[in-house]
Design a protein around this motif. Structure first.
Motif, mmCIF file in Angstrom:
data_model
loop_
_atom_site.group_PDB
_atom_site.id
_atom_site.type_symbol
_atom_site.label_atom_id
_atom_site.label_comp_id
_atom_site.label_asym_id
_atom_site.label_seq_id
_atom_site.Cartn_x
_atom_site.Cartn_y
_atom_site.Cartn_z
ATOM 1 N N THR A 252 2.423 -5.453 7.914
ATOM 2 C CA THR A 252 1.921 -4.342 7.105
ATOM 3 C C THR A 252 3.096 -3.707 6.389
ATOM 4 O OG1 THR A 252 0.115 -3.952 8.647
ATOM 5 C CG2 THR A 252 0.632 -2.172 7.111
ATOM 6 N N ARG B 129 -6.350 -4.460 -1.072
ATOM 7 C CA ARG B 129 -6.895 -3.385 -0.255
ATOM 8 C C ARG B 129 -7.090 -2.161 -1.141
ATOM 9 N NH1 ARG B 129 -4.137 -1.792 5.301
ATOM 10 N NH2 ARG B 129 -5.404 -3.496 6.046
ATOM 11 N N SER C 100 -2.685 -9.329 0.564
ATOM 12 C CA SER C 100 -4.124 -9.121 0.451
ATOM 13 C C SER C 100 -4.444 -7.855 -0.322
ATOM 14 C CB SER C 100 -4.755 -9.037 1.847
ATOM 15 O OG SER C 100 -4.544 -10.232 2.540
ATOM 16 N N LEU D 98 -0.320 -2.371 2.421
ATOM 17 C CA LEU D 98 -0.886 -3.677 2.121
ATOM 18 C C LEU D 98 -0.448 -4.685 3.178
ATOM 19 C CD1 LEU D 98 -0.603 -3.936 -1.767
ATOM 20 C CD2 LEU D 98 -2.558 -3.289 -0.389
#
Length: 129
Positions: free
Chosen positions: A20, A39, A37, A25
Protein backbone atom coordinates in the motif's frame (compact mmCIF):
# COMPACT_ATOMS: atom_id res chain seq x y z
CA UNK A 1 -14.28 -5.66 16.15
CA UNK A 2 -12.84 -8.87 17.57
CA UNK A 3 -9.14 -9.50 16.90
CA UNK A 4 -9.80 -12.58 14.75
CA UNK A 5 -12.44 -10.77 12.70
CA UNK A 6 -10.05 -7.83 12.24
CA UNK A 7 -7.27 -10.13 10.98
CA UNK A 8 -9.67 -11.84 8.59
CA UNK A 9 -10.90 -8.49 7.24
CA UNK A 10 -7.32 -7.32 6.82
CA UNK A 11 -6.39 -10.50 4.98
CA UNK A 12 -9.34 -10.17 2.59
CA UNK A 13 -8.66 -6.47 1.94
CA UNK A 14 -5.45 -6.96 -0.06
CA UNK A 15 -3.29 -9.86 -1.17
CA UNK A 16 -0.42 -10.71 1.18
CA UNK A 17 2.22 -9.64 -1.36
CA UNK A 18 0.48 -6.31 -2.02
CA UNK A 19 2.08 -2.99 -1.06
CA UNK A 20 0.00 0.00 0.00
CA UNK A 21 1.59 3.22 -1.20
CA UNK A 22 1.54 6.36 0.91
CA UNK A 23 -1.40 7.67 -1.13
CA UNK A 24 -3.46 4.54 -0.38
CA UNK A 25 -3.22 2.89 -3.81
CA UNK A 26 -2.37 -0.82 -3.81
CA UNK A 27 0.61 -2.09 -5.82
CA UNK A 28 1.12 -5.75 -6.67
CA UNK A 29 3.93 -7.59 -8.46
CA UNK A 30 2.91 -8.70 -11.95
CA UNK A 31 5.35 -10.85 -13.92
CA UNK A 32 8.42 -8.73 -14.55
CA UNK A 33 6.64 -5.53 -13.56
CA UNK A 34 3.99 -4.35 -11.15
CA UNK A 35 0.41 -3.11 -11.27
CA UNK A 36 -1.17 -0.17 -9.47
CA UNK A 37 -4.84 -0.88 -8.91
CA UNK A 38 -7.51 1.72 -9.40
CA UNK A 39 -9.20 3.00 -6.26
CA UNK A 40 -11.73 5.79 -6.57
CA UNK A 41 -10.75 9.06 -8.18
CA UNK A 42 -7.12 8.64 -9.18
CA UNK A 43 -5.33 10.46 -11.96
CA UNK A 44 -1.99 9.73 -13.62
CA UNK A 45 -0.03 11.45 -10.85
CA UNK A 46 -1.64 9.17 -8.25
CA UNK A 47 -0.62 6.04 -10.16
CA UNK A 48 2.92 7.37 -10.65
CA UNK A 49 3.13 8.28 -6.94
CA UNK A 50 2.27 4.70 -6.00
CA UNK A 51 4.70 3.29 -8.58
CA UNK A 52 7.58 5.46 -7.35
CA UNK A 53 6.81 4.75 -3.72
CA UNK A 54 6.76 0.99 -4.44
CA UNK A 55 10.01 1.15 -6.41
CA UNK A 56 11.83 2.99 -3.63
CA UNK A 57 10.32 1.58 -0.43
CA UNK A 58 9.36 -1.98 -1.45
CA UNK A 59 11.89 -2.80 -4.17
CA UNK A 60 14.56 -0.63 -2.51
CA UNK A 61 15.63 0.86 -5.82
CA UNK A 62 17.73 3.98 -6.16
CA UNK A 63 15.57 7.09 -6.74
CA UNK A 64 17.45 7.64 -10.02
CA UNK A 65 16.15 4.32 -11.42
CA UNK A 66 13.84 4.86 -14.38
CA UNK A 67 10.35 3.40 -13.99
CA UNK A 68 8.33 2.93 -17.18
CA UNK A 69 4.63 2.92 -17.75
CA UNK A 70 3.87 -0.34 -19.59
CA UNK A 71 0.15 0.12 -20.18
CA UNK A 72 -0.54 2.85 -22.71
CA UNK A 73 -2.39 6.01 -21.69
CA UNK A 74 -5.35 6.67 -21.64
CA UNK A 75 -6.66 4.06 -19.27
CA UNK A 76 -10.37 3.37 -19.04
CA UNK A 77 -12.22 4.05 -15.79
CA UNK A 78 -11.55 1.33 -13.24
CA UNK A 79 -8.53 -0.10 -15.04
CA UNK A 80 -5.17 -0.54 -13.29
CA UNK A 81 -1.90 0.83 -14.65
CA UNK A 82 1.03 -1.53 -15.26
CA UNK A 83 4.63 -0.40 -14.73
CA UNK A 84 7.97 -1.99 -15.55
CA UNK A 85 11.69 -1.41 -15.16
CA UNK A 86 12.32 -2.76 -18.67
CA UNK A 87 12.57 0.03 -21.27
CA UNK A 88 11.65 -2.40 -24.07
CA UNK A 89 8.18 -2.81 -22.48
CA UNK A 90 7.63 0.94 -22.15
CA UNK A 91 4.50 2.65 -23.45
CA UNK A 92 5.21 5.58 -25.74
CA UNK A 93 4.02 8.12 -23.15
CA UNK A 94 3.89 8.51 -19.38
CA UNK A 95 0.39 9.96 -19.23
CA UNK A 96 1.89 12.98 -17.45
CA UNK A 97 2.93 16.37 -18.76
CA UNK A 98 6.67 16.30 -18.10
CA UNK A 99 9.04 18.75 -19.76
CA UNK A 100 11.97 16.98 -21.36
CA UNK A 101 10.56 13.47 -20.81
CA UNK A 102 11.34 10.93 -23.49
CA UNK A 103 9.28 7.79 -23.82
CA UNK A 104 7.13 6.33 -21.10
CA UNK A 105 9.43 6.63 -18.10
CA UNK A 106 10.50 8.93 -15.29
CA UNK A 107 12.80 8.39 -12.31
CA UNK A 108 11.43 6.61 -9.26
CA UNK A 109 12.29 9.70 -7.20
CA UNK A 110 10.31 11.98 -9.51
CA UNK A 111 7.37 9.56 -9.38
CA UNK A 112 7.48 9.31 -5.59
CA UNK A 113 7.73 13.11 -5.44
CA UNK A 114 4.24 13.28 -6.94
CA UNK A 115 3.02 11.95 -3.58
CA UNK A 116 3.94 15.24 -1.90
CA UNK A 117 0.73 16.90 -3.05
CA UNK A 118 -1.35 13.97 -1.76
CA UNK A 119 -0.27 13.90 1.87
CA UNK A 120 -2.81 15.38 4.27
CA UNK A 121 -1.34 18.25 6.17
CA UNK A 122 -1.96 18.74 9.86
CA UNK A 123 -1.76 21.87 11.96
CA UNK A 124 1.86 21.21 12.98
CA UNK A 125 2.90 21.37 9.29
CA UNK A 126 1.65 24.90 8.82
CA UNK A 127 3.91 27.87 9.10
CA UNK A 128 3.14 30.86 11.30
CA UNK A 129 0.71 33.31 9.76
Amino acid sequence: MRPLAFLLALTLAAPVHAFTAQNGLVVEPDGDGFVVSWRGLAGPDSFWCAAGDYAIRALRLNPTQIVYRASPPKRKAGEPVRFTLDPSQSAAKTGLFVLGARGGGITAGHAQGLCENRRPRNSSDRGAD
